[in-house]
Structures are given as C-alpha cells and as structure tokens.
Scaffold this motif. Structure first.
Motif, PDB file in Angstrom:
ATOM      1  N   VAL A 248     -55.807 -85.016  25.300  1.00  8.17           N
ATOM      2  CA  VAL A 248     -57.049 -84.713  24.590  1.00  8.17           C
ATOM      3  C   VAL A 248     -56.774 -83.793  23.415  1.00  8.17           C
ATOM      4  CG1 VAL A 248     -59.318 -83.637  24.792  1.00  8.17           C
ATOM      5  CG2 VAL A 248     -58.440 -85.046  26.663  1.00  8.17           C
ATOM      6  N   ALA A 249     -56.095 -82.668  23.688  1.00  9.23           N
ATOM      7  CA  ALA A 249     -55.802 -81.710  22.617  1.00  9.23           C
ATOM      8  C   ALA A 249     -54.736 -82.241  21.677  1.00  9.23           C
ATOM      9  CB  ALA A 249     -55.356 -80.379  23.224  1.00  9.23           C
ATOM     10  N   ILE A 250     -53.728 -82.914  22.215  1.00  5.79           N
ATOM     11  CA  ILE A 250     -52.620 -83.396  21.389  1.00  5.79           C
ATOM     12  C   ILE A 250     -53.103 -84.434  20.380  1.00  5.79           C
ATOM     13  CG2 ILE A 250     -50.414 -84.606  21.406  1.00  5.79           C
ATOM     14  CD1 ILE A 250     -50.299 -81.740  22.399  1.00  5.79           C
ATOM     15  N   GLU A 251     -53.963 -85.347  20.809  1.00  2.67           N
ATOM     16  CA  GLU A 251     -54.475 -86.370  19.890  1.00  2.67           C
ATOM     17  C   GLU A 251     -55.306 -85.764  18.772  1.00  2.67           C
ATOM     18  OE1 GLU A 251     -54.675 -90.058  23.127  1.00  2.67           O
ATOM     19  OE2 GLU A 251     -56.492 -89.007  22.520  1.00  2.67           O
ATOM     20  N   VAL A 252     -56.050 -84.709  19.093  1.00  4.94           N
ATOM     21  CA  VAL A 252     -56.856 -84.054  18.062  1.00  4.94           C
ATOM     22  C   VAL A 252     -55.967 -83.313  17.070  1.00  4.94           C
ATOM     23  CG1 VAL A 252     -58.591 -82.272  17.647  1.00  4.94           C
ATOM     24  CG2 VAL A 252     -58.874 -83.853  19.554  1.00  4.94           C
ATOM     25  N   ILE A 253     -54.954 -82.596  17.573  1.00  2.24           N
ATOM     26  CA  ILE A 253     -54.080 -81.809  16.702  1.00  2.24           C
ATOM     27  C   ILE A 253     -53.293 -82.708  15.757  1.00  2.24           C
ATOM     28  CG2 ILE A 253     -52.032 -80.312  16.675  1.00  2.24           C
ATOM     29  CD1 ILE A 253     -53.074 -79.063  19.261  1.00  2.24           C
ATOM     30  N   PHE A 254     -52.787 -83.816  16.280  1.00  2.00           N
ATOM     31  CA  PHE A 254     -51.950 -84.700  15.469  1.00  2.00           C
ATOM     32  C   PHE A 254     -52.743 -85.834  14.812  1.00  2.00           C
ATOM     33  CE2 PHE A 254     -48.841 -82.690  18.244  1.00  2.00           C
ATOM     34  CZ  PHE A 254     -47.816 -82.414  17.352  1.00  2.00           C
ATOM     35  N   GLY A 255     -54.058 -85.797  14.928  1.00  2.00           N
ATOM     36  CA  GLY A 255     -54.882 -86.805  14.276  1.00  2.00           C
ATOM     37  C   GLY A 255     -54.611 -88.209  14.767  1.00  2.00           C
ATOM     38  N   ARG A 256     -54.379 -88.355  16.067  1.00  9.32           N
ATOM     39  CA  ARG A 256     -54.070 -89.661  16.643  1.00  9.32           C
ATOM     40  C   ARG A 256     -55.315 -90.241  17.323  1.00  9.32           C
ATOM     41  NH1 ARG A 256     -48.917 -91.115  17.599  1.00  9.32           N
ATOM     42  NH2 ARG A 256     -49.606 -92.329  19.397  1.00  9.32           N
ATOM     43  N   PRO A 257     -55.505 -91.555  17.250  1.00 10.05           N
ATOM     44  CA  PRO A 257     -56.571 -92.170  18.046  1.00 10.05           C
ATOM     45  C   PRO A 257     -56.176 -92.185  19.516  1.00 10.05           C
ATOM     46  CG  PRO A 257     -55.296 -93.865  16.936  1.00 10.05           C
ATOM     47  CD  PRO A 257     -54.769 -92.539  16.434  1.00 10.05           C
ATOM     48  N   GLY A 258     -57.153 -92.393  20.370  1.00  6.13           N
ATOM     49  CA  GLY A 258     -56.879 -92.430  21.802  1.00  6.13           C
ATOM     50  C   GLY A 258     -58.085 -91.946  22.584  1.00  6.13           C
ATOM     51  N   LEU A 259     -57.952 -91.915  23.905  1.00  6.04           N
ATOM     52  CA  LEU A 259     -59.066 -91.502  24.749  1.00  6.04           C
ATOM     53  C   LEU A 259     -59.465 -90.058  24.493  1.00  6.04           C
ATOM     54  CD1 LEU A 259     -58.240 -93.134  28.208  1.00  6.04           C
ATOM     55  CD2 LEU A 259     -59.937 -93.852  26.529  1.00  6.04           C
ATOM     56  N   GLY A 260     -58.484 -89.202  24.211  1.00  3.33           N
ATOM     57  CA  GLY A 260     -58.787 -87.797  23.965  1.00  3.33           C
ATOM     58  C   GLY A 260     -59.635 -87.606  22.730  1.00  3.33           C
ATOM     59  N   ALA A 261     -59.184 -88.163  21.616  1.00  3.21           N
ATOM     60  CA  ALA A 261     -59.956 -88.054  20.376  1.00  3.21           C
ATOM     61  C   ALA A 261     -61.312 -88.753  20.516  1.00  3.21           C
ATOM     62  CB  ALA A 261     -59.161 -88.657  19.221  1.00  3.21           C
ATOM     63  N   PHE A 262     -61.327 -89.878  21.225  1.00  7.09           N
ATOM     64  CA  PHE A 262     -62.580 -90.600  21.458  1.00  7.09           C
ATOM     65  C   PHE A 262     -63.559 -89.751  22.269  1.00  7.09           C
ATOM     66  CE2 PHE A 262     -64.882 -93.268  24.555  1.00  7.09           C
ATOM     67  CZ  PHE A 262     -65.706 -93.958  23.683  1.00  7.09           C
ATOM     68  N   LEU A 263     -63.051 -89.060  23.308  1.00 10.21           N
ATOM     69  CA  LEU A 263     -63.908 -88.228  24.146  1.00 10.21           C
ATOM     70  C   LEU A 263     -64.477 -87.059  23.357  1.00 10.21           C
ATOM     71  CD1 LEU A 263     -65.069 -87.554  26.923  1.00 10.21           C
ATOM     72  CD2 LEU A 263     -62.938 -86.344  27.435  1.00 10.21           C
ATOM     73  N   VAL A 264     -63.657 -86.426  22.542  1.00 13.44           N
ATOM     74  CA  VAL A 264     -64.136 -85.307  21.731  1.00 13.44           C
ATOM     75  C   VAL A 264     -65.239 -85.766  20.775  1.00 13.44           C
ATOM     76  CG1 VAL A 264     -63.487 -83.653  19.936  1.00 13.44           C
ATOM     77  CG2 VAL A 264     -61.988 -84.000  21.909  1.00 13.44           C
ATOM     78  N   ALA A 265     -65.033 -86.923  20.148  1.00 13.62           N
ATOM     79  CA  ALA A 265     -66.049 -87.441  19.221  1.00 13.62           C
ATOM     80  C   ALA A 265     -67.351 -87.742  19.944  1.00 13.62           C
ATOM     81  CB  ALA A 265     -65.513 -88.692  18.526  1.00 13.62           C
ATOM     82  N   ARG A 266     -67.262 -88.322  21.137  1.00 14.35           N
ATOM     83  CA  ARG A 266     -68.484 -88.672  21.861  1.00 14.35           C
ATOM     84  C   ARG A 266     -69.193 -87.427  22.402  1.00 14.35           C
ATOM     85  NH1 ARG A 266     -67.950 -92.216  19.135  1.00 14.35           N
ATOM     86  NH2 ARG A 266     -67.759 -94.441  19.618  1.00 14.35           N
ATOM     87  N   ILE A 267     -68.432 -86.390  22.730  1.00 15.50           N
ATOM     88  CA  ILE A 267     -69.066 -85.129  23.147  1.00 15.50           C
ATOM     89  C   ILE A 267     -69.855 -84.541  21.987  1.00 15.50           C
ATOM     90  CG2 ILE A 267     -68.597 -82.741  23.814  1.00 15.50           C
ATOM     91  CD1 ILE A 267     -66.286 -83.761  25.499  1.00 15.50           C
TER      92      ILE A 267
END
Length: 310
Positions: A248-267
């Motif tokens: 979740v944090a790694i995808e946001v820090i490195f600007g990668r798509p994935g479940l983590g970035a998707f979850l943060v956006a939906r929150i």
C-alpha cells in the motif's frame, strides 16, 4: 494427510466467517446514515440517498443485509463501485497483477538476501560474518519500509541516477520498490534461519554425522537445512500479509498502480464498496496463504501431521 488438510479447512471456516462480518461492518460503523454521509458535499436529494441505500444494500434489517451480502459473495459479486461505475471484482482484477509483481519482487529480495545471510551466520556463529549478518538483520527489522523507500529514492534515483523512482515500464523500475518491501522480511528470515541452524548443529545426530566424516556441505544441506527450514517456510507464509500491506505504502511512494494505490484512491473518494472488496480480498488471500503454509509445514514435518490426525 487428507485428514490433516480437512481439519485445517474446517478451522478456516469460522475465520472466514469472522472476516465477512468485519468487512460487512465497515459500512455500518460510519456514524449516521452511511449513504447521506458518502454523498456529503453534493447536496443529495432524498431520492439519491434512497438509491444509494439500495445500491449499498442498506434496506431491511441488519441480519437480512448481512445475508444478502453473503449471497452476493457466494455468487462472486464484491459490489459495484459508484465512483468508477464498474464492478469491484473487475477493478481488483485489473490492479492485482501490479501488486503481485511487487509482492513477488519483495519475496525474491527477501529470500535472496535472508537465506544466504542466515546460512552464513548460522554455520559460523560468533564470527565476523555472524556479527555483520546480525547487524544487518537488526537494521532490517528496525527501519520502516516506507522510510527505507524514501532513502532508496534519494540515493539511487535522485543522487546517483541509476534507477527510476517512478513508473512500471521496465524491470529496473521494480528494483527499488522490491528492495524497500523485501528488506525487512529478509532480516526476519535471516535471524530465524540463523537461530534454527545454531540449534540444529548442537543436536546429537549432527555430532554423530560429523564424526562419521561427512563433509560440511553434506551436513548443511542433507541434515541441517532439512530440519531448520520448517519454521522458515511458516514465517514466509505468515509474512505474506506483510508484503501485501506494505505494498500500500510502497505503491504510493513509487507511483505504481496496484491494489495499494487503488485502495488509497477509493478511501479518498469514500467508495465503500471498493474498500470492502479490497479488504475482503486481501484478508482471504492471507487466509489461503496461511492454509498453504500449514499444509507445506505438515509435508515437511511428519510430527505436525500426526499431531493433527489424533
């Protein structure tokens, strides 16, 4: 072995039930009317609130709502995202390959570093290699993965310009996120394997095997590793949830798509069906991983199978 697997599956049923209850409760833990709160800021009309109530399955008693929720899950329906107008299952399916690639990259880093370091430290305890490995393991456990990710970006992407900090276009873009995600896991594996090897080498059968003239290589791979790797396999499965959570944090820090970035956006968008779907999916994956680890541990250690078959 069949009885062992069957018992483990039976034990997973109440856990799975508890997961569905907790995920279902996410929406109902919001104070007030969930539909009205989710539509806050858009001046919703009563009809819009009623439509969202129906879409979220908030009509009827709490028990009927939960029953309908279970029925939908059994049919493979994780809900409908009202922010993207797609099914949650389709959205998870589109983001899952990116997260799997990152988790596998972190696992490769963890095993590639943790196993050799643990072996070197466990075979020669108290030596220079052991002290260096112990220091690396302590640092790996102490440093948070998100802080390590920022340091890696500053050093290798900004300062040295050797690796990209953002994107998913090449294998090089996966190196830094994988190291940031897998480094702490590698430290855990190294410490556990080191301690297990030290304990195994002190057992009587190892002393007898060495007295028979077996080489150190055969002692390690035919006797020591076979008995020391069991708990390591267990920790690999248990830490699989750590890899998913860390993504979740790694995808946001490195600007990668994935479940983590998707979850943060939906929150941020208050898209509760999507949040419920991702949380449920990750929890079930973690549960299945633990089941597979238990089965693998039973295959490696007959004593585990016998204890569960009684």
């Amino acid at each position: 072995m069949t009885q062992f697997i069957f018992r483990r599956l039976l034990m997973a049923v109440p856990v799975l039930f508890g997961i569905t209850v907790l995920v279902f409760s996410i929406l109902h833990l919001i104070p007030g009317n969930p539909a009205q709160i989710l539509l806050f800021g858009s001046s919703p009309t009563p009809q819009q609130i009623a439509n969202l109530d129906k879409q979220l399955g908030l009509t009827g008693s709490i028990f009927s709502q939960y029953w309908n929720y279970l029925v939908q899950l059994l049919h493979g329906n994780l809900g409908f995202s009202y922010s993207s107008h797609q099914t949650v299952a389709a959205e998870i399916g589109s983001q899952l390959p990116y997260t799997i690639n990152l988790a596998l990259g972190g696992l490769v880093v963890a095993l590639g570093i943790g196993i050799p370091v643990g072996i070197l430290a466990g075979v020669r305890p108290g030596g220079v290699t052991d002290k260096v490995a112990t220091g690396v393991a302590v640092l790996g456990v102490a440093i948070p993965y998100f802080w390590l990710a920022i340091l890696l970006v500053l050093l290798f992407a900004v300062k040295l310009r050797l690796l990209p900090a953002l994107g998913t276009g090449s294998l090089k873009a996966l190196i830094l996120p994988s190291i940031a995600l897998g480094w702490g896991f590698a430290a855990i594996i190294a410490r556990l394997l080191r301690n297990n090897l030290i304990e195994v080498y002190q057992r009587p059968y190892m002393l007898v095997a060495r007295a028979k003239g077996l080489s150190e290589w055969r002692l390690l791979w035919q006797h020591a590793m076979r008995n020391a790797v069991g708990s390591t396999v267990t920790i690999v499965g248990l830490q699989f949830g750590y890899l998913l959570a860390g993504a979740v944090a790694i995808e946001v820090i490195f600007g990668r798509p994935g479940l983590g970035a998707f979850l943060v956006a939906r929150i941020q968008e208050k898209d509760v069906p999507s949040i419920q779907g991702v949380v449920l999916f990750v929890a079930v994956v973690y549960l299945v991983a633990n089941l597979l680890v238990d089965v693998a541990h039973g295959l490696l250690d007959p004593r585990i199978r016998r204890s569960w078959s009684r």
